[in-house]
Design an enzyme around this catalytic site. Structure first.
Site, mmCIF file in Angstrom:
data_model
loop_
_atom_site.group_PDB
_atom_site.id
_atom_site.type_symbol
_atom_site.label_atom_id
_atom_site.label_comp_id
_atom_site.label_asym_id
_atom_site.label_seq_id
_atom_site.Cartn_x
_atom_site.Cartn_y
_atom_site.Cartn_z
ATOM 1 N N GLY A 65 0.805 -1.221 0.000
ATOM 2 C CA GLY A 65 0.000 0.000 0.000
ATOM 3 C C GLY A 65 0.832 1.262 0.000
ATOM 4 O O GLY A 65 2.017 1.224 -0.332
ATOM 5 N N HIS A 104 4.557 1.811 -8.010
ATOM 6 C CA HIS A 104 3.626 0.681 -8.024
ATOM 7 C C HIS A 104 2.807 0.692 -9.327
ATOM 8 O O HIS A 104 2.583 -0.343 -9.933
ATOM 9 C CB HIS A 104 2.641 0.764 -6.848
ATOM 10 C CG HIS A 104 3.274 0.676 -5.497
ATOM 11 N ND1 HIS A 104 3.392 1.758 -4.657
ATOM 12 C CD2 HIS A 104 3.822 -0.370 -4.826
ATOM 13 C CE1 HIS A 104 3.968 1.385 -3.527
ATOM 14 N NE2 HIS A 104 4.253 0.107 -3.599
ATOM 15 N N GLN A 124 7.700 -9.110 8.072
ATOM 16 C CA GLN A 124 8.898 -8.791 7.295
ATOM 17 C C GLN A 124 9.593 -7.530 7.815
ATOM 18 O O GLN A 124 10.595 -7.092 7.268
ATOM 19 C CB GLN A 124 8.593 -8.684 5.802
ATOM 20 C CG GLN A 124 7.858 -7.429 5.373
ATOM 21 C CD GLN A 124 7.528 -7.460 3.896
ATOM 22 O OE1 GLN A 124 6.734 -8.276 3.428
ATOM 23 N NE2 GLN A 124 8.161 -6.570 3.124
ATOM 24 N N ASP A 179 13.751 -3.226 -5.407
ATOM 25 C CA ASP A 179 14.071 -4.258 -4.409
ATOM 26 C C ASP A 179 14.695 -5.439 -5.153
ATOM 27 O O ASP A 179 14.091 -6.512 -5.269
ATOM 28 C CB ASP A 179 12.799 -4.640 -3.651
ATOM 29 C CG ASP A 179 12.152 -3.424 -3.015
ATOM 30 O OD1 ASP A 179 12.750 -2.861 -2.093
ATOM 31 O OD2 ASP A 179 11.073 -3.002 -3.473
ATOM 32 N N ARG A 199 8.214 5.263 1.557
ATOM 33 C CA ARG A 199 8.902 5.904 2.687
ATOM 34 C C ARG A 199 9.343 7.339 2.374
ATOM 35 O O ARG A 199 9.651 8.093 3.296
ATOM 36 C CB ARG A 199 10.111 5.064 3.112
ATOM 37 C CG ARG A 199 9.719 3.753 3.779
ATOM 38 C CD ARG A 199 10.929 3.026 4.319
ATOM 39 N NE ARG A 199 10.572 1.816 5.051
ATOM 40 C CZ ARG A 199 10.437 0.614 4.505
ATOM 41 N NH1 ARG A 199 10.619 0.456 3.207
ATOM 42 N NH2 ARG A 199 10.114 -0.425 5.240
HETATM 43 P P1 AMP Z 1 6.049 -2.358 -1.592
HETATM 44 O O1 AMP Z 1 4.658 -1.829 -1.487
HETATM 45 O O2 AMP Z 1 7.112 -1.389 -1.170
HETATM 46 O O3 AMP Z 1 6.199 -3.730 -0.980
HETATM 47 O O4 AMP Z 1 6.307 -2.563 -3.130
HETATM 48 C C1 AMP Z 1 5.488 -3.403 -3.908
HETATM 49 C C2 AMP Z 1 6.172 -3.660 -5.235
HETATM 50 O O5 AMP Z 1 6.353 -2.430 -5.920
HETATM 51 C C3 AMP Z 1 7.567 -4.270 -5.043
HETATM 52 O O6 AMP Z 1 7.771 -5.259 -6.050
HETATM 53 C C4 AMP Z 1 8.469 -3.097 -5.239
HETATM 54 O O7 AMP Z 1 9.759 -3.447 -5.709
HETATM 55 C C5 AMP Z 1 7.716 -2.316 -6.290
HETATM 56 N N1 AMP Z 1 8.130 -0.916 -6.294
HETATM 57 C C6 AMP Z 1 8.114 -0.049 -5.260
HETATM 58 N N2 AMP Z 1 8.655 1.134 -5.628
HETATM 59 C C7 AMP Z 1 9.025 0.998 -6.928
HETATM 60 C C8 AMP Z 1 9.661 1.860 -7.864
HETATM 61 N N3 AMP Z 1 10.027 3.101 -7.565
HETATM 62 N N4 AMP Z 1 9.876 1.385 -9.114
HETATM 63 C C9 AMP Z 1 9.524 0.108 -9.438
HETATM 64 N N5 AMP Z 1 8.939 -0.749 -8.598
HETATM 65 C C10 AMP Z 1 8.688 -0.313 -7.354
#
Ligand code: AMP
Length: 278
Positions: free
Chosen positions: A30, A36, A60, A150, A187
């Site tokens: 989220g 995203h 996690q 990531d 973040r």
């Molecule tokens: P998170 O909500 O941070 O767990 O991210 C969910 C997915 O979105 C993960 O696969 C992240 O690597 C991807 N994601 C988050 N920020 C970015 C970004 N700036 N560029 C590409 N993918 C992203």
């Protein structure tokens, strides 16, 4: 868009689909942003059904304060998902995801989970493996989309799919950045305006270092560490040059070329992650 709060609702929503249709899945925590959305757009374009999940996975987080401060705004998330053509969103509570007394299926990722993020955040990838394994069992996606922001997580998830013996194809997606180069992240919203203005210096240092790809890892590391040290508001947690497949560090005297630079920088209480290919 169907919003499912329980596993049962999700199962029903998926069962009402034609079994021939392909499913594209994007798991998230989220606080959704354009990073995203770049994954959503691919999942939408490449599949018949686009499923997303929104779940801040407590197991996690190795730092309780990070978990407490993690931004949450489901109404904004719902809107962004709808705008991106999401068919089904699964947004369970912690109790729904991990009912008391129910054993969790856990995976080991060997050397992939002992370096960098694995070393700095003990238990992090175990928690990621548990939640993504569970989500994959529920959704059974044909394709699942993960961001290269990531990078280590992508390697871990590829290993997870091998261990689970499922056919899901993992699709790595490029890092989405702001116009100033900062990798988009939930973040980032927690940065002070002053730190937000300085944060693009992380990518600037990495980008500049990519011009030195034919030089030794030692020289590249010295350069990047020097650039970060020159910003008093930044505290370097690590900068490592590692192989893209095994994630094991490259000897200092070897050229950086063909490898990936991985960085984590703290600004105040905010932990920022980024990487670059050499
Ligand atoms: P998170 O909500 O941070 O767990 O991210 C969910 C997915 O979105 C993960 O696969 C992240 O690597 C991807 N994601 C988050 N920020 C970015 C970004 N700036 N560029 C590409 N993918 C992203």
């Amino acid at each position: 868009m169907i919003v499912c709060k329980t596993k049962q609702e999700l199962k029903q929503a998926l069962a009402s689909r034609n079994a021939q249709e392909t499913i594209g899945f994007v798991p998230t925590m989220g606080a959704l942003h354009e990073g995203h959305a770049s994954l959503f757009k691919r999942a939408r374009a490449e599949n018949d059904v686009f499923v997303a999940s929104v779940f801040v996975n407590p197991i996690q987080f190795n730092n309780p304060e990070d978990l407490k401060n993690y931004p949450r705004d489901f109404e904004a998330d719902r809107k962004l998902l709808e705008e991106n053509g999401c068919d089904i969103v699964f947004a369970p509570s912690v109790e729904e995801m991990y009912p008391e007394g129910e054993p969790l299926k856990s995976y080991s990722f060997g050397a992939l989970e002992t370096v960098m993020e694995g070393a700095q955040r003990p238990g992090h990838f175990k928690g990621v493996g548990v939640v993504v394994g569970l989500l994959f069992e529920l959704v059974r996606p044909d394709r699942a989309y993960f961001g290269e922001k990531d990078f280590q997580q992508v390697a871990v998830i590829q290993d997870l799919v091998r261990q689970m013996g499922i056919k899901t194809r993992i699709v790595p997606c490029p890092i989405k950045r702001g116009e100033d180069g900062l990798a988009l992240s939930s973040r980032n919203a927690l940065l002070t305006p002053e730190n937000r203005a300085l944060a693009p210096k992380i990518h600037a240092a990495l980008k500049k270092s990519s011009e030195m790809a034919n030089r030794s890892c030692r020289e590249v590391k010295e350069f990047v560490c020097g650039q970060i040290a020159a910003v008093p508001e930044m505290k370097l947690e690590y900068f490592e040059i590692a192989r893209p497949d095994t994630l094991q560090t490259v000897p200092d005297e070897a050229p950086a070329q063909g490898n990936v630079g991985f960085i984590v920088v703290w600004m105040g209480k905010v932990r920022l992650i980024d990487n670059i290919r050499y």
